[in-house]
Design a protein around this motif. Sequence first.
Motif, PDB file in Angstrom:
ATOM      1  N   LYS A  32       0.853  -1.196   0.000  1.00 22.87           N
ATOM      2  CA  LYS A  32       0.000   0.000   0.000  1.00 22.87           C
ATOM      3  C   LYS A  32       0.889   1.247   0.000  1.00 22.87           C
ATOM      4  O   LYS A  32       1.030   1.950   0.998  1.00 22.87           O
TER       5      LYS A  32
ATOM      6  N   THR B  36       0.500   4.156  -1.127  1.00 21.64           N
ATOM      7  CA  THR B  36      -0.162   5.457  -1.003  1.00 21.64           C
ATOM      8  C   THR B  36      -0.537   5.818   0.426  1.00 21.64           C
ATOM      9  O   THR B  36      -0.979   6.938   0.682  1.00 21.64           O
ATOM     10  N   LYS B  37      -0.382   4.898   1.364  1.00 19.58           N
ATOM     11  CA  LYS B  37      -0.767   5.143   2.760  1.00 19.58           C
ATOM     12  C   LYS B  37       0.426   4.912   3.687  1.00 19.58           C
ATOM     13  O   LYS B  37       1.193   3.978   3.495  1.00 19.58           O
TER      14      LYS B  37
END
Length: 78
Positions: A15, A17-18
Amino acid sequence: MSIREEVLAVLKEVKPTKDLASRNDIIEGGYIDSFELMLLITTLNERFGIEITIDDMVPENFNSADSIAAMVERRKKN
């Protein structure tokens, strides 16, 4: 590199983007979906040479980097 640092690197791959480093609700908060969870499990199995079992697949084991690292440490001992 510590297990927690490696877990954080895997989370970043799954992930990007986080920032999940300080989250305590990765699963329960919906930060990763079921496909990403399976990718996370597969990557952890390969990276650490472990086998995460169906019994390990509970939110408590995946809600934070610390809980994931603790689970990995338990699996490495088995």
